[in-house]
Design a protein around this motif. Sequence first.
Motif, mmCIF file in Angstrom:
data_model
loop_
_atom_site.group_PDB
_atom_site.id
_atom_site.type_symbol
_atom_site.label_atom_id
_atom_site.label_comp_id
_atom_site.label_asym_id
_atom_site.label_seq_id
_atom_site.Cartn_x
_atom_site.Cartn_y
_atom_site.Cartn_z
ATOM 1 N N ALA A 82 0.851 -1.183 0.000
ATOM 2 C CA ALA A 82 0.000 0.000 0.000
ATOM 3 C C ALA A 82 0.883 1.228 0.000
ATOM 4 O O ALA A 82 2.002 1.219 0.513
ATOM 5 C CB ALA A 82 -0.921 0.012 1.219
ATOM 6 N N SER A 83 0.381 2.302 -0.584
ATOM 7 C CA SER A 83 1.126 3.551 -0.613
ATOM 8 C C SER A 83 0.177 4.692 -0.312
ATOM 9 O O SER A 83 -1.020 4.620 -0.590
ATOM 10 C CB SER A 83 1.773 3.766 -1.984
ATOM 11 N N VAL A 84 0.723 5.759 0.268
ATOM 12 C CA VAL A 84 -0.083 6.919 0.605
ATOM 13 C C VAL A 84 0.582 8.147 0.015
ATOM 14 O O VAL A 84 1.797 8.317 0.103
ATOM 15 C CB VAL A 84 -0.256 7.051 2.139
ATOM 16 N N ALA A 85 -0.227 8.971 -0.638
ATOM 17 C CA ALA A 85 0.265 10.219 -1.206
ATOM 18 C C ALA A 85 0.122 11.311 -0.161
ATOM 19 O O ALA A 85 -0.975 11.518 0.374
ATOM 20 C CB ALA A 85 -0.510 10.573 -2.470
ATOM 21 N N THR A 86 1.231 11.976 0.154
ATOM 22 C CA THR A 86 1.195 13.055 1.138
ATOM 23 C C THR A 86 0.265 14.152 0.664
ATOM 24 O O THR A 86 0.384 14.627 -0.462
ATOM 25 C CB THR A 86 2.596 13.633 1.352
ATOM 26 N N PRO A 87 -0.688 14.553 1.480
ATOM 27 C CA PRO A 87 -1.671 15.539 1.029
ATOM 28 C C PRO A 87 -1.040 16.894 0.741
ATOM 29 O O PRO A 87 -0.253 17.416 1.528
ATOM 30 C CB PRO A 87 -2.644 15.623 2.208
ATOM 31 N N THR A 88 -1.368 17.444 -0.420
ATOM 32 C CA THR A 88 -0.923 18.794 -0.776
ATOM 33 C C THR A 88 -2.104 19.739 -0.915
ATOM 34 O O THR A 88 -1.945 20.943 -0.799
ATOM 35 C CB THR A 88 -0.153 18.760 -2.110
ATOM 36 N N THR A 89 -3.256 19.201 -1.168
ATOM 37 C CA THR A 89 -4.461 20.040 -1.309
ATOM 38 C C THR A 89 -5.506 19.667 -0.276
ATOM 39 O O THR A 89 -6.702 19.897 -0.467
ATOM 40 C CB THR A 89 -5.053 19.893 -2.713
ATOM 41 N N GLY A 90 -5.068 19.029 0.797
ATOM 42 C CA GLY A 90 -6.003 18.632 1.830
ATOM 43 C C GLY A 90 -6.613 17.270 1.618
ATOM 44 O O GLY A 90 -7.386 16.795 2.439
ATOM 45 N N VAL A 91 -6.277 16.605 0.488
ATOM 46 C CA VAL A 91 -6.808 15.283 0.188
ATOM 47 C C VAL A 91 -5.673 14.270 0.242
ATOM 48 O O VAL A 91 -4.649 14.438 -0.421
ATOM 49 C CB VAL A 91 -7.477 15.236 -1.206
ATOM 50 N N CYS A 92 -5.847 13.231 1.036
ATOM 51 C CA CYS A 92 -4.852 12.168 1.156
ATOM 52 C C CYS A 92 -5.339 10.965 0.355
ATOM 53 O O CYS A 92 -6.523 10.604 0.414
ATOM 54 C CB CYS A 92 -4.672 11.791 2.621
ATOM 55 N N THR A 93 -4.444 10.342 -0.409
ATOM 56 C CA THR A 93 -4.807 9.208 -1.251
ATOM 57 C C THR A 93 -4.081 7.950 -0.794
ATOM 58 O O THR A 93 -2.854 7.946 -0.671
ATOM 59 C CB THR A 93 -4.481 9.482 -2.729
ATOM 60 N N LEU A 94 -4.849 6.890 -0.566
ATOM 61 C CA LEU A 94 -4.307 5.596 -0.170
ATOM 62 C C LEU A 94 -4.585 4.600 -1.284
ATOM 63 O O LEU A 94 -5.739 4.430 -1.696
ATOM 64 C CB LEU A 94 -4.957 5.120 1.138
ATOM 65 N N ARG A 95 -3.538 3.954 -1.773
ATOM 66 C CA ARG A 95 -3.683 2.961 -2.840
ATOM 67 C C ARG A 95 -3.337 1.588 -2.298
ATOM 68 O O ARG A 95 -2.247 1.397 -1.744
ATOM 69 C CB ARG A 95 -2.791 3.316 -4.028
ATOM 70 N N LEU A 96 -4.261 0.654 -2.470
ATOM 71 C CA LEU A 96 -4.047 -0.725 -2.048
ATOM 72 C C LEU A 96 -3.675 -1.546 -3.272
ATOM 73 O O LEU A 96 -4.473 -1.696 -4.200
ATOM 74 C CB LEU A 96 -5.309 -1.288 -1.387
ATOM 75 N N GLY A 97 -2.438 -2.081 -3.279
ATOM 76 C CA GLY A 97 -1.930 -2.821 -4.417
ATOM 77 C C GLY A 97 -2.438 -4.244 -4.480
ATOM 78 O O GLY A 97 -3.232 -4.696 -3.636
ATOM 79 N N PRO A 98 -1.954 -5.010 -5.473
ATOM 80 C CA PRO A 98 -2.469 -6.372 -5.703
ATOM 81 C C PRO A 98 -2.298 -7.309 -4.517
ATOM 82 O O PRO A 98 -3.079 -8.237 -4.346
ATOM 83 C CB PRO A 98 -1.641 -6.844 -6.908
ATOM 84 N N THR A 99 -1.272 -7.090 -3.688
ATOM 85 C CA THR A 99 -1.062 -7.958 -2.516
ATOM 86 C C THR A 99 -1.127 -7.147 -1.232
ATOM 87 O O THR A 99 -0.353 -7.376 -0.297
ATOM 88 C CB THR A 99 0.300 -8.672 -2.619
ATOM 89 N N ALA A 100 -2.077 -6.246 -1.165
ATOM 90 C CA ALA A 100 -2.157 -5.303 -0.040
ATOM 91 C C ALA A 100 -2.319 -5.988 1.299
ATOM 92 O O ALA A 100 -1.738 -5.579 2.304
ATOM 93 C CB ALA A 100 -3.309 -4.326 -0.263
ATOM 94 N N GLY A 101 -3.136 -7.031 1.374
ATOM 95 C CA GLY A 101 -3.424 -7.653 2.657
ATOM 96 C C GLY A 101 -4.248 -6.730 3.530
ATOM 97 O O GLY A 101 -5.135 -6.017 3.061
#
Length: 373
Positions: A82-101
């Motif tokens: 999983a990866s998280v994009a540091t918020p720059t506009t007040g919105v945080c994005t979390l991406r769950l990859g193929p083997t996120a668990g």
Amino acid sequence: MATALLDELGCGDAVQRAESWRYSRNAIRALSQLDFAPAAGDAVFDAPLREQFEWPQTRGRRLVFVNGRLAPALSDLVDADASVATPTTGVCTLRLGPTAGLVHLVHVAVPGATATRWQARLEVEVAAPRACLVEHQVGASGADVLGVLDIGLALAPQARLEWVSLADLPATTSLVRRATVSLARQAQLRSTHAVFGGRLQRLELGVAIRGEQARLESRGVFVLRGREHADIQLDISHAARDSACDILWRGVADQRARAIFHGGITVEPGADGSDAGLSNKNVLLSPHAEIDTKPALVIHADEVKAAHGATVGQIDERALFYLRSRGIALAAARRMLVAAFCAEALAGIDDAALRERIEALAAARLPAPEGAP
């Protein structure tokens, strides 16, 4: 003043255009009397609050926000795809990859010296064939805290997600959560929501089933006491053929608690072959408690299978008599029946340790048998 507060929090349009806030206006009016200052995103808190979310099984799979702000020092995703994009506009994005668990997403409400409030927005993208997201809301007692959390959850084609949402809040914390979910073709979402405590908890769950053969299974339970107030608003839309939703919620209110449940399902034109079902059952443990429930089913397509039902009542006297006849004390028998009633909504959680943890939290909120410590 209540409408002004909702406008400031981005909720005002709902009051002006619909009746969805009708039964919670008194709770909002009471909050509007407080002078809220911005909550500190770098607030520190003591060990007991930290222990509420530092679960051994989610070490290396945890993302923590404090008063709506990402806390990198408390977060660790080293063991998760999983990866998280540091918020720059007040919105945080979390991406769950193929083997996120499993990923443990924690929001901590930390009070200040006076009443405070925070707002946050999180986008979650799921491309995994199998993943589990545990959304966890905790807080500490003190001055009032009001949080507003917007969650966007998008499941890619054939993605499968188990989403467990646990909100266990003190009586001085209020939380408005608005979740907007989109399911693509053959995506499957199984969600379980547990709502405990809080001065006011409002959960708005809007699910758009956009892809053919997509499926939603939603379970939920709320257990309230004192003067706690919960407002659950479900809006499920079938916009594709051969899609399905299965909704089951259970509610318990004791003392002077108040709860509202609205479960709406709409089958859009062209969504033939949809299968939709909703069940909401509630138990009142006190003559002063109140639960208002309203299921709504709107169908604009042919060849659809749909059903809904809702009840509000007391504990089943026949089941109570059966337990009493086997030597179980009245208070203990009542507690057993209510615990089993709640457990029905939690039975679908795959992780046994997580399921037992939430069941224990629910049981701890029930009236204790006489003589218990």
